[in-house]
Design an enzyme around this catalytic site. Structure first.
Site, PDB file in Angstrom:
ATOM      1  N   ASN A   9       0.967  -0.896   0.111  1.00 31.73           N
ATOM      2  CA  ASN A   9      -0.019  -0.386   0.233  1.00 31.73           C
ATOM      3  C   ASN A   9       1.090   0.851  -0.037  1.00 31.73           C
ATOM      4  O   ASN A   9       1.662   1.351   0.938  1.00 31.73           O
ATOM      5  CB  ASN A   9      -1.358  -0.222   1.128  1.00 31.73           C
ATOM      6  CG  ASN A   9      -1.651   1.004   1.651  1.00 31.73           C
ATOM      7  OD1 ASN A   9      -1.444   1.721   0.321  1.00 31.73           O
ATOM      8  ND2 ASN A   9      -2.463   1.300   2.633  1.00 31.73           N
ATOM      9  N   HIS A  94      -9.419   1.085   4.606  1.00 31.60           N
ATOM     10  CA  HIS A  94      -8.579   1.731   5.223  1.00 31.60           C
ATOM     11  C   HIS A  94      -8.779   2.388   6.326  1.00 31.60           C
ATOM     12  O   HIS A  94      -9.538   3.833   6.187  1.00 31.60           O
ATOM     13  CB  HIS A  94      -7.549   1.734   4.306  1.00 31.60           C
ATOM     14  CG  HIS A  94      -5.779   1.723   5.251  1.00 31.60           C
ATOM     15  ND1 HIS A  94      -5.611   2.947   6.090  1.00 31.60           N
ATOM     16  CD2 HIS A  94      -4.866   0.994   4.827  1.00 31.60           C
ATOM     17  CE1 HIS A  94      -4.054   2.421   6.662  1.00 31.60           C
ATOM     18  NE2 HIS A  94      -3.916   1.226   5.759  1.00 31.60           N
ATOM     19  N   GLU A  96      -6.752   4.955   7.780  1.00 25.94           N
ATOM     20  CA  GLU A  96      -7.412   6.323   7.269  1.00 25.94           C
ATOM     21  C   GLU A  96      -7.587   7.017   6.239  1.00 25.94           C
ATOM     22  O   GLU A  96      -8.177   7.885   6.331  1.00 25.94           O
ATOM     23  CB  GLU A  96      -5.357   6.129   6.386  1.00 25.94           C
ATOM     24  CG  GLU A  96      -3.788   5.950   7.352  1.00 25.94           C
ATOM     25  CD  GLU A  96      -2.928   5.274   6.667  1.00 25.94           C
ATOM     26  OE1 GLU A  96      -3.053   5.428   5.557  1.00 25.94           O
ATOM     27  OE2 GLU A  96      -2.206   5.272   7.146  1.00 25.94           O
ATOM     28  N   GLY A 172       2.225   2.019  11.142  1.00 24.63           N
ATOM     29  CA  GLY A 172       3.663   3.624  10.561  1.00 24.63           C
ATOM     30  C   GLY A 172       4.345   3.553  12.013  1.00 24.63           C
ATOM     31  O   GLY A 172       4.873   4.816  12.411  1.00 24.63           O
ATOM     32  N   SER A 213       3.199  -2.402  10.660  1.00 26.49           N
ATOM     33  CA  SER A 213       4.757  -1.991  10.755  1.00 26.49           C
ATOM     34  C   SER A 213       5.453  -3.794  10.190  1.00 26.49           C
ATOM     35  O   SER A 213       6.480  -4.060  11.006  1.00 26.49           O
ATOM     36  CB  SER A 213       5.438  -1.835  12.376  1.00 26.49           C
ATOM     37  OG  SER A 213       5.045  -0.171  12.895  1.00 26.49           O
TER      38      SER A 213
HETATM   39  P1  PGA Z   1       3.216   0.450   7.473  1.00 24.48           P
HETATM   40  O1  PGA Z   1       1.279   0.339   7.019  1.00 24.48           O
HETATM   41  O2  PGA Z   1       3.604  -1.194   7.182  1.00 24.48           O
HETATM   42  O3  PGA Z   1       3.434   1.565   7.408  1.00 24.48           O
HETATM   43  O4  PGA Z   1       2.745   0.281   8.984  1.00 24.48           O
HETATM   44  C1  PGA Z   1       0.525  -0.787   6.929  1.00 24.48           C
HETATM   45  C2  PGA Z   1      -0.410  -0.247   6.544  1.00 24.48           C
HETATM   46  O5  PGA Z   1      -1.351   0.978   6.702  1.00 24.48           O
HETATM   47  O6  PGA Z   1      -1.064  -0.878   5.305  1.00 24.48           O
END
Ligand code: PGA
Length: 258
Positions: A9, A94, A96, A172, A213
């Site tokens: 992603n 997602h 976000e 993240g 992560s």
């Molecule tokens: P990340 O994001 O690997 O940077 O933690 C994962 C995601 O939001 O799909």
């Protein structure tokens, strides 16, 4: 047997020029990795250029979001008709999108159904925030998100789709869930909820990724868990060597060719 799926992603990163460079850097090595599905989800603006670069490869393309209407007065939105020309997958719900763009459980459910109408496979994201996690509400919350997202689908559709368990506090942050913890939520809560709605066959067939992560240094732990069928990778998918390493390790551990 479920085919593992590693998806990147890219979020709001990479111009067309940068996207093209990144795909050229990883395309050959990524394509050679067998036994796992590999999916790139660049931003809308780069989909077309990336689609061209992926022709003649087995790497699939996904979008990060989709509007539920086919066309009309929805300024700034991208419809399933536009995506189906380019993509096989679409990420829906997602955290976000839920947090910054007002995505709701109802919206997710509608988009999942629309995705199927247009031959797109949804990657449906669910996961609790830190407060919910600390208050012991994870199971109830995640189960509720799964129920809402899958409401009204047919069991055959559920067997096709992909879910991603992404605890918000792990996204993240560099602080992933424990592999055993993610495995338990995916097995007991996500598959458990799917089983109660669509039966055990569907629960065993649906592919469920872990996200939050994930990086080369920890992917092995996640992939050795029986309930986890792959990863949805954010930050680490923006570096060719890291994303290739994640896909390769996933293939070594649970690739279907073995
Ligand atoms: P990340 O994001 O690997 O940077 O933690 C994962 C995601 O939001 O799909």
């Amino acid at each position: 047997m479920r085919t593992p799926i590693i998806a990147g992603n890219w979020k709001m990163n990479k111009t067309i020029a940068e996207a093209t460079a990144l795909v050229r850097e990883m395309r050959r090595e990524l394509n050679e990795i067998e036994g796992v599905e590999k999916v790139l989800c660049p931003p809308f603006t780069a989909l077309s250029a990336v689609a061209e670069l992926l022709q003649a490869t087995k790497i699939k393309l996904g979008a990060q979001e989709m509007h539920c209407e086919e066309k009309g007065a929805f300024t700034g939105a991208i419809s399933p008709l536009m995506l189906k020309e380019l993509c096989q997958y679409v990420i829906i719900g997602h955290s976000e999108r839920r947090k910054y763009f007002g995505e709701t459980d109802e919206g997710v459910n509608r988009k999942v159904k629309v995705a199927f109408q247009h031959g797109l496979i949804p990657i449906i994201c669910v996961g609790e925030n830190l407060e919910q996690n600390e208050a012991g509400q994870t199971e109830e919350w995640v189960s509720g998100q799964v129920r809402a997202a899958l409401d009204g689908l047919a069991a055959e559709q559920v067997k096709e789709l992909v879910m991603a368990y992404e605890p918000i506090w792990a996204i993240g942050t560099g602080k992933p869930a424990t592999a055993a913890g993610a495995n338990a939520i995916i097995g007991l809560v996500i598959r458990g909820t799917v089983a109660s709605m669509f039966g055990e066959d569907a629960a065993q067939a649906v592919r469920v990724q872990y996200g939050g992560s994930v990086k080369p240094a920890n992917v092995v732990e996640f992939m050795t868990q029986p309930e986890i069928d792959g990863a949805l990778v954010g930050g680490a998918c923006l570096a060719a060597d890291k994303f290739v390493a994640i896909a390769r390790l996933a293939a070594e551990i649970k690739g279907t060719h073995k």
